[in-house]
Scaffold this active site. Structure first.
Site, mmCIF file in Angstrom:
data_model
loop_
_atom_site.group_PDB
_atom_site.id
_atom_site.type_symbol
_atom_site.label_atom_id
_atom_site.label_comp_id
_atom_site.label_asym_id
_atom_site.label_seq_id
_atom_site.Cartn_x
_atom_site.Cartn_y
_atom_site.Cartn_z
ATOM 1 C CD GLU A 153 -2.150 1.954 -3.571
ATOM 2 O OE1 GLU A 153 -3.572 2.103 -3.621
ATOM 3 O OE2 GLU A 153 -1.784 2.240 -2.250
ATOM 4 C CG ASP A 173 -1.917 0.654 1.695
ATOM 5 O OD1 ASP A 173 -2.573 0.848 0.449
ATOM 6 O OD2 ASP A 173 -1.606 1.892 2.047
#
Length: 616
Positions: free
Chosen positions: A341, A312
């Site tokens: 990400e 994340d």
């Protein structure tokens, strides 16, 4: 599909440098603590003094203790004394907790292993087909059809709809939203609280609300291991969504209690860094925190047989840490899949040049979510802008780049990836509007059947492009969240997967299933490196709202050539096919792997759809 064995692991060896090791004879605990005057262990109603070993570096000391007796499933707390300040906390390395993480729980990990837990398997990265799911969303609807209690147990019930559906689709990896310990769901009121779980409290303990009994610390571990084992038995690898970029309860979080000046980043003005958008960000570049993260990931990989990790807000991790993570995890499992990400959730206190974003992955096999391809296909995440699948020609070059793996293909087509395996191709994920909600919002004037057509169109783009395809849960049967774009705490009514929709949308499910089978059968659709893509592909059509690429087979069982043509126009389009006869396999939102008919010469492409043709 070739599978490779990883190194065997039999459990109950302390893979964490710190924390506890519990056996049938007793428990040993070793803790690393920043600048403490005394450390005590509270267990079985007694207070034990930990022995101090002056250290080391970074103002750190080691504190340790060994106790004999039975401690499996015993609750404990650690007391840390600094001058007049006294804090009671679970240690950051805790392997389980009691209800709502009020205390740590000692666990003899060997007793949590299912029968046959010695080894596991993983597929190669270029062969991966990822499917993202939330343990609760996936299993909470009555039509899931399981009588098991507890979300881990329900997910692992291979007689219910979930695993059967995943096997039917043919995906290779299930990507699970957070399964570590988080704070937003009340273990005593699971039905009345809901959250995705991106608010970590303890990084090495499974989440109690997913257990059938949160009061017994070993239960959540046993049930999670059994779930993973069942997925592996069904040839489905497991990817764990990890959130080492920030924590919940930052000033009361165990990492802050143990490392009060080293755990979190600060801005130059002394305020807490907030690149996560959640009030804090972990200082991954600090040697102690870097070591903690690497050891934690190794613990999940070895003890729980996790096959991959999704990071994340990966740009909140410094590049040196991400390189260290990959090196450590690949030593145990060369096929471990790592991706994340390539952005932050705000302005980070970590200097931009140190952030692991696009470009920093170049010399690794770590993959990045391809947001350019995503936006090119569907338009903006939550608004009214249309993507190329609905005819917005502005995005044509972005989609073409994504189709070719976002590599440097030629002088004018190039992206961020050194190799296609560094690109995670997706059109939607848990964040933002799910795909069908986005289509309905941006195309309100389309007939319902044409919105379904666009959903199929997006899936065909993902599964015929170079790179690693990623599907969000339920995309293959038009899952919707009633227009909610940020449903992290919106509850089951909004988020849960309605398994009745699968029955209502069998044509989309079958289309997705057959596309996956076709992709897995043809190496030309899943090339691992950029040189192969450049050598084995040709751009056949690149016209206004029309893209076509041919892919050359290279192995036994491959077609000599595959031609994939996408028509982004709102009308049927006539083209002239390359010379020879072509076997029509995909046409107008339908697939027939045996072939529909032989075609040559002039050929009509249906609107808003993909055609797949092959030459023997």
């Amino acid at each position: 599909m070739e599978k490779n064995m990883v190194k065997e692991w039999t459990g109950n060896v302390n893979t964490l440098n710190y924390g506890h090791l519990c056996t049938v004879e007793g428990v040993s605990m070793k803790l690393l603590v920043e600048r403490a005057d005394a450390v005590y262990l509270h267990v079985k109603g007694e207070r034990f003094t930990l022995e101090h070993t002056p250290h080391l570096e970074q103002d750190m000391d080691e504190w340790s203790i060994e106790l004999t007796g039975q401690f499996h499933n015993e609750e404990y707390l650690v007391e840390v004394v600094r001058g007049e300040a006294v804090e009671f906390s679970i240690d950051p390395w805790a392997k389980s907790t009691n209800t709502n993480s009020q205390k740590g729980v000692f666990i003899n990990m060997e007793e949590t292993n299912p029968i046959g837990w010695d080894s596991y398997q993983a597929t190669t990265q270029e062969d991966a087909i990822l499917y993202e799911a939330h343990v609760r969303d996936f299993t909470s609807h009555p039509a899931f059809d399981s009588q098991e209690v507890g979300a881990f147990n329900r997910f692992g019930d291979d007689s219910a709809n979930g695993i059967q559906h995943l096997k039917e689709l043919g995906i290779t990896h299930i990507h699970l939203l957070p399964i570590f310990d988080f704070t937003s769901v009340d273990d005593t009121n699971v039905e009345g609280t809901y959250n995705w779980g991106y608010d970590p409290f303890l990084f090495n303990a499974p989440e109690g609300s997913y257990s059938s009994d949160s009061t017994i610390g070993s239960t959540r571990i046993e049930e999670l291991k059994k779930m993973i084992q069942t997925l592996h038995d069904n040839d489905i690898a497991v990817v764990m969504d990890v959130v080492y970029n920030h924590t919940s309860h930052e000033r009361k979080n165990p990492l802050h209690v143990f490392f009060p000046t080293h755990a979190y980043r600060m801005y130059a003005n002394g305020e807490w860094g907030n690149g996560s958008g959640c009030g804090n960000e972990l200082k991954t570049e600090h040697p102690v925190i870097r070591a903690f993260i690497v050891e934690s990931l190794l613990y999940w990989q070895k003890e729980f047989h996790i096959d991959g990790f999704r990071f994340d807000l990966m740009s909140l991790y410094d590049t040196e840490t991400m390189v260290a993570i990959e090196e450590a995890l690949r030593e145990h499992n060369p096929n471990v899949i790592l991706y994340g990400e390539p952005w932050t959730g705000g302005v980070s206190a970590l200097y931009l040049e140190k952030q692991f974003g696009k470009g920093h992955q170049w010399d690794t096999r770590i993959a990045l979510f391809n947001d350019e391809f995503r936006n090119g296909m569907k338009g903006d995440n939550d608004g009214y802008e249309r993507g190329l699948i609905a005819g917005n020609e502005y995005h044509q070059l972005a989609v073409l780049r994504g189709m070719l793996g976002s590599i440097q293909y030629n002088e004018w087509i190039g992206g961020f990836a050194k190799d296609p395996i560094q690109s995670i191709n997706y059109v939607s994920a848990h964040d933002n509007l799910c795909l069908f909600d986005k289509i309905e919002k941006s195309c309100p004037d389309f007939a319902y059947t044409d919105r379904v057509r666009l959903n199929k169109f997006a899936i065909s783009l993902l599964l015929t492009s170079q790179g690693i395809p990623f599907l969000a849960q339920g995309t293959e049967f038009l899952h919707n969240k009633k227009g909610h774009h940020n449903s992290y705490n919106a509850g089951d009514d909004i988020n849960q997967i309605d398994w009745e929709r699968k029955k209502d949308n069998e044509s989309v499910v079958g289309f997705t299933r057959d596309l996956i089978r076709f992709r897995k059968d043809q190496t030309a659709l899943r090339m691992g490196n950029a040189n192969d893509v450049r050598k084995r592909t040709a751009l056949v059509y690149n016209e206004h709202k029309l893209l076509g690429v041919s892919f050359c087979g290279a192995e036994e069982g491959d077609y000599e050539n595959i031609l994939v043509v996408h028509n982004f126009n709102d009308f049927n389009h006539n083209v002239t096919l390359p010379d020879g006869e072509w076997l029509l396999i995909g046409y107008d939102g339908e697939m027939d792997l045996a072939g529909m008919e032989w075609v040559k010469g002039s050929f009509q492409l249906p609107y808003y759809s993909t055609c797949i043709l092959a030459k023997l």
